[in-house]
Design an enzyme around this catalytic site. Structure first.
Site, PDB file in Angstrom:
ATOM      1  N   ASP A 136      89.165  23.493  58.843  1.00  0.00           N
ATOM      2  CA  ASP A 136      88.404  24.521  59.550  1.00  0.00           C
ATOM      3  C   ASP A 136      88.648  24.343  61.048  1.00  0.00           C
ATOM      4  OD1 ASP A 136      87.367  25.131  57.083  1.00  0.00           O
ATOM      5  OD2 ASP A 136      85.451  24.109  57.426  1.00  0.00           O
ATOM      6  N   ASP A 138      86.542  24.185  64.588  1.00  0.00           N
ATOM      7  CA  ASP A 138      85.246  24.105  65.274  1.00  0.00           C
ATOM      8  C   ASP A 138      85.444  24.510  66.730  1.00  0.00           C
ATOM      9  OD1 ASP A 138      83.766  23.063  63.054  1.00  0.00           O
ATOM     10  OD2 ASP A 138      84.742  21.134  63.388  1.00  0.00           O
TER      11      ASP A 138
END
Length: 206
Positions: A136, A138
């Site tokens: 992912d 951030d």
């Protein structure tokens, strides 16, 4: 020296680092990549900086304190974007899905003060490969001033179509909010993540 959560610090000498427990992977990680990330906690009684050590595995995270004398270099997520530091990564590493997005994000978010945190920020600054195909992204956004909800919603909508899961924290003077929570619960309370723990807040900028 002003230090904020998510800033990355290069440690000049490991003697300045106080660990709760001397774990083998922690020492190995610091010798390989002598960087720590500032965590959201109060400084120690003697003014040491709360930091975290990253290991190779996702579950390898260790809290520690760093004497300010041990700060060799400090890089904020915002500085990563300002200097476009991802351009200095090896070409093969920039093929990782998250890292491929950086130039596009710089264009899309030109009106925001923002930067990558987490594993993306760590790899860009240290050049140690931490990103994976499934990672992912951030992001942190400077929310010290009141944001325009409609503009923020349009941004989140655009980011949702980039093919990578993107989590955004809005950093304010008092702590951090998850941007999506603010947008979804604007008439209700939201969680403010502070150095002394989470708090429920009705107006993020009150």
């Amino acid at each position: 020296m002003v230090i904020h959560p998510h800033d990355l610090i290069e440690v000049s000498n490991l003697k300045y680092l106080s660990l709760y427990e001397d774990k083998e992977w922690v020492t190995a990680s610091l010798r390989r990549t002598p960087f720590v990330v500032v965590r959201r906690a109060d400084p120690s009684a003697d003014g040491c900086i709360p930091v975290g050590v990253r290991g190779q595995e996702r579950n390898q995270r260790e809290a520690a304190f760093l004497d300010p004398k041990g700060v060799s270099q400090l890089v904020s997520p915002y500085a990563i974007v300002k200097r476009q530091m991802w351009n200095s990564l090896p070409t093969e590493r920039r093929q990782q899905p998250v890292l491929q997005l950086m130039d596009l994000l710089a264009e899309m978010m030109a009106d925001w003060r923002w930067g990558p945190a987490g594993s993306a920020g760590f790899e860009i600054v240290t050049q140690y490969p931490t990103m994976k195909e499934t990672s992912d992204l951030d992001l942190v956004i400077d929310g010290s001033e009141v944001i325009d909800y409609a503009v923020a919603e349009r941004l989140v909508h655009k980011l949702e179509h980039l093919g990578v899961r993107i989590d955004i924290q809005l950093e304010t003077r008092d702590g951090a909010y998850v941007l999506r929570e603010i947008l979804e619960r604007r008439a209700s309370t939201v969680v403010l993540r502070t150095s002394s723990g989470p708090k429920l807040v009705r107006n993020p900028w009150q």
